[in-house]
Scaffold this motif. Structure first.
Motif, PDB file in Angstrom:
ATOM      1  N   VAL A 122       0.843  -1.192   0.000  1.00  0.00           N
ATOM      2  CA  VAL A 122       0.000   0.000   0.000  1.00  0.00           C
ATOM      3  C   VAL A 122       0.880   1.244   0.000  1.00  0.00           C
ATOM      4  CG1 VAL A 122      -1.668   1.372   1.310  1.00  0.00           C
ATOM      5  CG2 VAL A 122      -1.969  -1.106   1.096  1.00  0.00           C
TER       6      VAL A 122
ATOM      7  N   ILE B 109       0.641   5.396   0.123  1.00  0.00           N
ATOM      8  CA  ILE B 109      -0.268   6.491   0.477  1.00  0.00           C
ATOM      9  C   ILE B 109       0.146   7.740  -0.295  1.00  0.00           C
ATOM     10  CG2 ILE B 109      -1.244   7.871   2.335  1.00  0.00           C
ATOM     11  CD1 ILE B 109      -0.401   5.666   4.294  1.00  0.00           C
TER      12      ILE B 109
ATOM     13  N   VAL C 100      -6.686   7.985   3.444  1.00  0.00           N
ATOM     14  CA  VAL C 100      -6.161   7.169   4.545  1.00  0.00           C
ATOM     15  C   VAL C 100      -6.275   7.964   5.838  1.00  0.00           C
ATOM     16  CG1 VAL C 100      -4.128   6.017   5.496  1.00  0.00           C
ATOM     17  CG2 VAL C 100      -4.618   5.880   3.039  1.00  0.00           C
TER      18      VAL C 100
ATOM     19  N   VAL D 211      -3.105   4.103  10.102  1.00  0.00           N
ATOM     20  CA  VAL D 211      -2.349   2.880   9.816  1.00  0.00           C
ATOM     21  C   VAL D 211      -2.019   2.242  11.152  1.00  0.00           C
ATOM     22  CG1 VAL D 211      -0.257   1.888   8.816  1.00  0.00           C
ATOM     23  CG2 VAL D 211      -1.341   3.879   7.728  1.00  0.00           C
TER      24      VAL D 211
ATOM     25  N   VAL E  53      -4.642  -0.676   7.019  1.00  0.00           N
ATOM     26  CA  VAL E  53      -4.765   0.699   6.540  1.00  0.00           C
ATOM     27  C   VAL E  53      -6.243   1.074   6.566  1.00  0.00           C
ATOM     28  CG1 VAL E  53      -4.308   2.298   4.652  1.00  0.00           C
ATOM     29  CG2 VAL E  53      -2.742   0.388   5.082  1.00  0.00           C
TER      30      VAL E  53
ATOM     31  N   ARG F 233     -11.044  -1.306   5.386  1.00  0.00           N
ATOM     32  CA  ARG F 233      -9.807  -1.725   6.054  1.00  0.00           C
ATOM     33  C   ARG F 233      -9.023  -2.604   5.078  1.00  0.00           C
ATOM     34  NH1 ARG F 233     -11.837   1.610   8.559  1.00  0.00           N
ATOM     35  NH2 ARG F 233     -12.445   1.670  10.772  1.00  0.00           N
TER      36      ARG F 233
ATOM     37  N   VAL G   1       3.716  -0.796   4.109  1.00  0.00           N
ATOM     38  CA  VAL G   1       3.062   0.490   3.861  1.00  0.00           C
ATOM     39  C   VAL G   1       4.134   1.532   3.569  1.00  0.00           C
ATOM     40  CG1 VAL G   1       1.632   2.343   4.815  1.00  0.00           C
ATOM     41  CG2 VAL G   1       1.114  -0.045   5.379  1.00  0.00           C
TER      42      VAL G   1
ATOM     43  N   ASP H 113       4.393   5.532   3.086  1.00  0.00           N
ATOM     44  CA  ASP H 113       3.675   6.798   3.217  1.00  0.00           C
ATOM     45  C   ASP H 113       4.380   7.859   2.387  1.00  0.00           C
ATOM     46  OD1 ASP H 113       2.408   9.131   3.930  1.00  0.00           O
ATOM     47  OD2 ASP H 113       2.544   8.816   6.094  1.00  0.00           O
TER      48      ASP H 113
END
Length: 438
Positions: free
Chosen positions: A5, A7, A104, A107, A127, A138, A144, A146
């Motif tokens: 993921v 962001i 988002v 997290v 997330v 979710r 993740v 960012d």
């Protein structure tokens, strides 16, 4: 669970996805806006001081080449051109791996808040997403990244890091704003008093635009407010700056001051903003007050919003709000853009393994971020997540030097001791008349 993921679908988020895809990993880019690079689109009128070659990522260009995309030539793009000619085509090439209207809001680790140790390392990240239709979602993932940037959290005019008394009211009244004005906005300020608060490239750009208007209409008054007590490296590296457009911006701002088109006020730490009808009056901690302004432009940089990461474990520097190992390299009191060592996956890692903050947000409050720096970061992180530790450790970045240090030096040091430092060329202080420095 096999997807990574990401962001934010800005320049760094999209580059991250391109590198992950090239490494055989599946990215899912979550973007709160309605299109790619929504933050950049908000300053589409601003011209970058970096050429096209310095704002495009290698893996992204390789992906775009498969679509018939034609690489832009040698020029300095505006934010709008950056989006239309590169970032939007890149997002299109990534297809449904980029989701818009997906904000988002948090997290965390599945079933574990930040205080819980037991089984933490084995749990996936969760997330938390709010979609544009209001529905909640979710998403579980092992990694993740960012890349949400800092655009939504500008620093205030208040010198202590909080909005000055009355600053929010002035902003709500439209008398005070936090964005670089377009040329149309600037021309509408002809014959008025405008106050610019800030010292970075954005402030210099605004000052340069306003000086042109003041030259055409002498009734226009421009006041440039610096928090630091000395001029020091205010005007940048000039000819020593290896980004020529940035150096030129500093020289033009300096000319605006020396030509009397702009009144430079130093050591002014804003404490309050009082509304007087449709005008604003800025007052400093030392009791000084500026003349009423028709408009106040606050360009004091940005800060990271770490609220979405409140339930994961981060290793962050207390001063800059950047990953600790990155902060050691980007401290604006010491470094310029060119003197900074490239940072990669090792520097960007946190106690909760698989979590990385990249791009402008990884620099926290430091103002020295360049797109090239972020592209190297995401290349390294993608290599690490793909199991190529050797590739992650390799450095593939050479940055242009600023010619000056990025920080203020000693905050209230005498003028003659404020320059130099870590950089090869110290700035030449501008001489100010008492009228310009009052």
């Amino acid at each position: 669970m096999n997807q990574v993921v990401v962001i934010g679908a800005g320049p760094q988020g999209l580059a991250t996805a391109a590198h992950l895809l090239e490494r055989g990993l599946e990215p899912l880019v979550l973007e709160a806006g309605t299109g790619p690079a929504s933050a950049v689109s908000e300053w589409s009128h601003v011209r970058l001081f970096s050429k096209w070659a310095e704002v495009m990522d290698s893996a992204s260009k390789r992906l775009l080449a498969t679509t018939g995309w034609v690489e832009p030539g040698e020029a300095y793009p505006t934010g709008g051109q950056w989006v239309s000619e590169y970032l939007a085509p890149l997002a299109d090439a990534l297809g449904d791996r980029v989701r818009y209207g997906a904000r988002v809001v948090g997290v965390g680790k599945k079933g574990r808040d930040r205080s819980v140790d037991a089984g933490r390392d084995e749990q996936p990240f969760v997330v938390h997403v709010v979609n544009s239709d209001g529905s909640e979602e979710r998403i579980e993932t092992t990694s993740v990244i960012d890349a949400s940037g800092t655009w939504r959290t500008p620093n205030p005019a208040g010198a202590d890091g909080f909005p000055a008394i009355g600053e929010k009211s002035a902003a709500e009244a439209g008398v005070l704003g936090y964005q670089i004005p377009s040329m149309e906005d600037v021309e509408a300020l002809a014959g008025k008093h405008v106050v610019v608060v800030g010292n970075g490239a954005s402030a210099k750009g605004a000052i340069t635009q306003l000086a042109r208007v003041a030259k055409q209409d002498p009734a226009t008054k421009v006041t440039w407010v610096l928090r630091r007590g000395v001029v020091g490296n205010t005007f940048g590296g000039g000819a020593a700056d290896e980004l020529p457009e940035r150096g030129a911006l500093g020289r033009l701002a300096q000319e605006a001051v020396t030509d009397g088109l702009v009144n430079l006020v130093t050591g002014f730490r804003t404490e309050s903003v009082a509304l007087e009808g449709a005008r604003a009056i800025l007052s400093a901690e030392d009791g000084r007050t500026l003349e009423p302004a028709d408009h106040v432009i606050v360009l004091t940089g940005f800060r990271p919003d770490l609220s979405i990461l409140a339930e994961v474990r981060l290793d962050m520097d207390l001063r800059l709000q950047a990953p600790s190992r990155v902060a050691n390299e980007v401290d604006p009191n010491v470094h310029s853009c060119g003197s900074i060592r490239a940072t990669g996956a090792t520097d960007l890692a946190h106690p909760d393994a698989g979590l990385y903050i990249v791009g402008a947000k990884s620099y926290g409050r430091a103002p020295t971020f360049l797109a090239l720096t972020g592209f190297e970061q995401v290349r390294s992180v993608a290599a690490e997540l793909a199991g190529d530790s050797e590739g992650a450790q390799r450095v593939e970045l050479v940055l242009p030097d600023t010619g000056v240090c990025g920080g203020a030096g000693l905050f209230d040091a005498p003028e003659e001791t404020a320059g130099g430092g870590c950089c090869s060329v110290a700035p030449v202080p501008v001489e100010l008349t008492p009228a310009l420095n009052s």
